[in-house]
Design an enzyme around this catalytic site. Structure first.
Site, PDB file in Angstrom:
ATOM      1  N   LYS A  92       0.841  -1.209   0.000  1.00 45.33           N
ATOM      2  CA  LYS A  92       0.000   0.000   0.000  1.00 45.33           C
ATOM      3  C   LYS A  92       0.868   1.248   0.000  1.00 45.33           C
ATOM      4  O   LYS A  92       0.645   2.172  -0.788  1.00 45.33           O
ATOM      5  CB  LYS A  92      -0.877   0.001   1.248  1.00 45.33           C
ATOM      6  N   ASN A  93       1.890   1.269   0.865  1.00 43.13           N
ATOM      7  CA  ASN A  93       2.667   2.497   1.030  1.00 43.13           C
ATOM      8  C   ASN A  93       3.690   2.723  -0.072  1.00 43.13           C
ATOM      9  O   ASN A  93       4.368   3.746  -0.080  1.00 43.13           O
ATOM     10  CB  ASN A  93       3.309   2.523   2.416  1.00 43.13           C
ATOM     11  N   CYS A  98      -5.066  11.834  12.898  1.00 43.55           N
ATOM     12  CA  CYS A  98      -5.613  10.488  12.691  1.00 43.55           C
ATOM     13  C   CYS A  98      -5.975   9.978  14.079  1.00 43.55           C
ATOM     14  O   CYS A  98      -5.868  10.702  15.060  1.00 43.55           O
ATOM     15  CB  CYS A  98      -4.586   9.593  12.006  1.00 43.55           C
ATOM     16  N   ASP A 107       4.821   0.464  11.900  1.00 37.53           N
ATOM     17  CA  ASP A 107       3.572  -0.138  11.408  1.00 37.53           C
ATOM     18  C   ASP A 107       3.399  -1.577  11.854  1.00 37.53           C
ATOM     19  O   ASP A 107       2.358  -2.177  11.596  1.00 37.53           O
ATOM     20  CB  ASP A 107       3.506  -0.072   9.871  1.00 37.53           C
ATOM     21  N   ARG A 128      -8.789  -0.420   4.943  1.00 37.69           N
ATOM     22  CA  ARG A 128      -7.960   0.605   4.272  1.00 37.69           C
ATOM     23  C   ARG A 128      -6.618   0.021   3.857  1.00 37.69           C
ATOM     24  O   ARG A 128      -6.025   0.437   2.885  1.00 37.69           O
ATOM     25  CB  ARG A 128      -7.729   1.793   5.220  1.00 37.69           C
TER      26      ARG A 128
HETATM   27  C1  EPZ Z   1       4.221   6.856   6.316  1.00 36.91           C
HETATM   28  O1  EPZ Z   1       3.463   7.896   6.916  1.00 36.91           O
HETATM   29  C2  EPZ Z   1       3.303   5.653   6.239  1.00 36.91           C
HETATM   30  N1  EPZ Z   1       2.146   5.974   5.407  1.00 36.91           N
HETATM   31  C3  EPZ Z   1       2.831   5.267   7.637  1.00 36.91           C
HETATM   32  O2  EPZ Z   1       2.043   4.077   7.519  1.00 36.91           O
HETATM   33  C4  EPZ Z   1       4.057   4.965   8.499  1.00 36.91           C
HETATM   34  O3  EPZ Z   1       3.628   4.692   9.816  1.00 36.91           O
HETATM   35  C5  EPZ Z   1       5.016   6.159   8.482  1.00 36.91           C
HETATM   36  O4  EPZ Z   1       5.357   6.520   7.136  1.00 36.91           O
HETATM   37  C6  EPZ Z   1       6.314   5.867   9.241  1.00 36.91           C
HETATM   38  O5  EPZ Z   1       6.965   4.786   8.637  1.00 36.91           O
HETATM   39  C7  EPZ Z   1       2.288   5.934   4.063  1.00 36.91           C
HETATM   40  O6  EPZ Z   1       3.354   5.653   3.542  1.00 36.91           O
HETATM   41  C8  EPZ Z   1       1.058   6.253   3.255  1.00 36.91           C
HETATM   42  P1  EPZ Z   1       6.395  10.124   8.388  1.00 36.91           P
HETATM   43  P2  EPZ Z   1       4.034   9.405   6.935  1.00 36.91           P
HETATM   44  O7  EPZ Z   1       6.338  11.414   7.668  1.00 36.91           O
HETATM   45  O8  EPZ Z   1       4.805   9.656   5.705  1.00 36.91           O
HETATM   46  C9  EPZ Z   1       6.738  13.250  11.965  1.00 36.91           C
HETATM   47  C10 EPZ Z   1       0.127   2.732   7.713  1.00 36.91           C
HETATM   48  O9  EPZ Z   1      -0.392   2.183   8.689  1.00 36.91           O
HETATM   49  N2  EPZ Z   1       6.534  14.276  10.921  1.00 36.91           N
HETATM   50  O10 EPZ Z   1       7.527   9.176   8.091  1.00 36.91           O
HETATM   51  O11 EPZ Z   1       2.921  10.295   7.274  1.00 36.91           O
HETATM   52  C11 EPZ Z   1       5.502  12.380  12.140  1.00 36.91           C
HETATM   53  O12 EPZ Z   1       4.577  12.982  13.019  1.00 36.91           O
HETATM   54  C12 EPZ Z   1       0.638   4.149   7.831  1.00 36.91           C
HETATM   55  O13 EPZ Z   1       0.284   2.183   6.586  1.00 36.91           O
HETATM   56  C13 EPZ Z   1       6.564  15.609  11.283  1.00 36.91           C
HETATM   57  O14 EPZ Z   1       6.742  15.947  12.455  1.00 36.91           O
HETATM   58  O15 EPZ Z   1       5.029   9.323   8.192  1.00 36.91           O
HETATM   59  C14 EPZ Z   1       6.100  11.126  12.714  1.00 36.91           C
HETATM   60  O16 EPZ Z   1       6.336  11.307  14.095  1.00 36.91           O
HETATM   61  C15 EPZ Z   1       0.368   4.745   9.197  1.00 36.91           C
HETATM   62  N3  EPZ Z   1       6.386  16.549  10.313  1.00 36.91           N
HETATM   63  C16 EPZ Z   1       7.433  11.014  11.990  1.00 36.91           C
HETATM   64  O17 EPZ Z   1       7.738  12.335  11.522  1.00 36.91           O
HETATM   65  C17 EPZ Z   1       6.203  16.219   8.994  1.00 36.91           C
HETATM   66  O18 EPZ Z   1       6.075  17.107   8.143  1.00 36.91           O
HETATM   67  C18 EPZ Z   1       7.424  10.064  10.807  1.00 36.91           C
HETATM   68  O19 EPZ Z   1       6.336  10.419   9.963  1.00 36.91           O
HETATM   69  C19 EPZ Z   1       6.180  14.847   8.641  1.00 36.91           C
HETATM   70  C20 EPZ Z   1       6.352  13.901   9.624  1.00 36.91           C
END
Ligand code: EPZ
Length: 419
Positions: A22-23, A116, A304, A396
């Protein structure tokens, strides 16, 4: 609303084909906006999130058809550089269109994603990077309006961010000059996105590393056909489920290189792992050793799979610690696991799990995609019957999960409110 009913106690045995990631497919779908034309993506899972992303591409003007796990996307007539709130609020990954729309149209209007189930999901890293690349970025009535021609520069992410890395990559591929991304995500899904972009004519170096160098190009072209990698999180979910239920499964198509840390920890927790013809085989007697775990960006233990690992540790032979270093508040599954009898305490982003002998079935509620998987795993091993509500969360991110578990011998079915 539908529920998933589980009668616990069965072992899991057999072979299971792991679906496309998915990701990985979500950002690649948005990358098709970058160059007008027809694309075919194969090994695409049939999920709520891929259907939502297809709808978003249609709103932007693309033609999208899905059949037999393949997507045909034609972005020739894309003409609306907007991602509306009604779609973005249901799927945060919609924010990925910001980079491609900015690249192709010089303007992008994308709704800010909400939070979320487990808390705020900021996009400040994305916005800061696009400003550094020369875009004007304004917030207007909940929408981010980004405009301008991007000029390559060095981006330093303070923390690894999968989404921000992907979004900025798709802006940088047609920026003027060189962009260097330090502390880039190196998840397999990002590496696949880089491979896809390079097939389109982009010039990205440093794949599989935390430093990506992108030389902007003037023109990109569509990719005729591209296969999505197997979903390492779906694979990990089935491995952890078999570890706790006992039995022997073989995962067809899962890539062991995408799960090394998880496989190592499963062996420490008492499972036997073998790789045969590239497939992962896990054998377990259902006895679980307590093993501490901390989540980290790839190649560390993925956040995840944190909830699923917690379910495993509820029946371990001692006390274990789980620390989520990626999302400090991703613990909504604790309250539901507790309803099954688990003994878990939480202090900030550290959970302490005291292993017990047995879980007991109950009515429980899904709160997000991976928490739902954790509850199914716990219900599969609990004594008696469990009923899991709000399973739209699990749909999802997992395709026909109950059918796949049933094919391995689980006593699990979907109960529709309609019948
Ligand atoms: C991706 O989300 C995945 N989703 C998530 O999977 C996964 O948990 C996550 O990466 C971490 O591996 C998809 O790929 C669609 P991040 P993403 O930006 O990109 C902080 C699932 O269940 N952050 O790597 O949104 C954030 O809050 C989903 O399939 C900021 O602070 O995650 C987190 O603490 C859930 N500011 C950390 O970084 C930003 O602008 C990592 O988030 C962006 C992120």
């Amino acid at each position: 609303m539908d529920k998933i009913i589980v009668k616990g106690g069965n072992q899991l045995n057999g072979k299971i084909k792991i679906g496309g990631a998915k990701n990985a497919v979500l950002p690649i779908m948005t990358a098709c906006i970058l160059a007008p034309g027809q694309y075919k993506l194969t090994n695409v899972p049939n999920l709520k999130d891929t259907r939502t992303m297809s709808e978003l591409l249609r709103r932007i003007g693309a033609d999208v058809t899905y059949s037999n796990h393949s997507l045909i996307i034609n972005t020739e007539n894309c003409n609306t550089p907007e991602a509306p709130y009604d779609l973005v609020k249901t799927m945060r990954a919609s924010f990925y269109v910001l980079g491609p729309l900015l690249s192709r149209f010089g303007i992008s209007k994308v709704s800010l994603p909400g939070g979320c189930a487990w808390g705020p999901r900021p996009v400040d890293y994305h916005l800061k990077a696009f400003k550094e690349l020369g875009a004007s970025v304004e917030l207007d009535s909940g929408y981010i309006i980004a405009k301008g021609k991007l000029i390559g520069c060095t981006i330093n992410f303070e923390n690894v961010s999968v989404g921000a890395t992907g979004n900025v990559l798709m802006g940088a591929v047609t920026a003027k000059g060189i962009t260097k991304i330090n502390n880039a995500a190196r998840e397999p899904e990002i590496t696949l996105l880089c491979e896809f972009l390079n097939l389109m004519g982009a010039k990205i170096k440093g794949l599989n590393s935390n430093t990506l160098i992108i030389e902007g190009v003037d023109k990109l072209s569509p990719v005729k056909e591209f296969e999505i990698v197997p979903d390492r999180i779906e694979a990990g979910t089935f491995l952890i489920a078999t570890a706790i239920c006992g039995g022997e499964i073989e995962l067809i198509d899962a890539n062991p290189d995408h799960l090394q840390t998880v496989l190592n920890l499963l062996v420490k927790a008492g499972s036997e792992i073998n790789i045969k013809d590239g497939n992962i085989i896990l054998k377990s007697n259902g006895k679980i050793k307590h093993v501490d775990m901390e989540t980290e960006p790839f190649p560390g233990f993925p956040t995840d799979l944190q909830a699923q690992w917690m379910a495993l540790m509820t029946l371990a032979d001692g006390t274990s610690l789980i620390v989520d270093n990626v999302y400090a508040d991703r613990f909504t599954h604790i309250a539901e696991l507790t309803r099954l009898g688990a003994i878990i305490s939480l202090e900030k982003n550290k959970a302490t799990i005291t292993g017990i002998k047995k879980l007991k079935g109950a009515e429980i509620m899904s709160t997000d995609i991976r928490a739902s998987a954790s509850l199914i795993i716990a219900a599969l091993v609990a004594n008696g019957e469990s009923s899991i509500s709000r399973i739209y969360h699990i749909d999802r991110g997992y395709e026909k999960i109950e059918e796949k578990f049933r094919s391995l011998g689980a006593n699990i079915w979907r109960k529709s409110d309609r019948n």
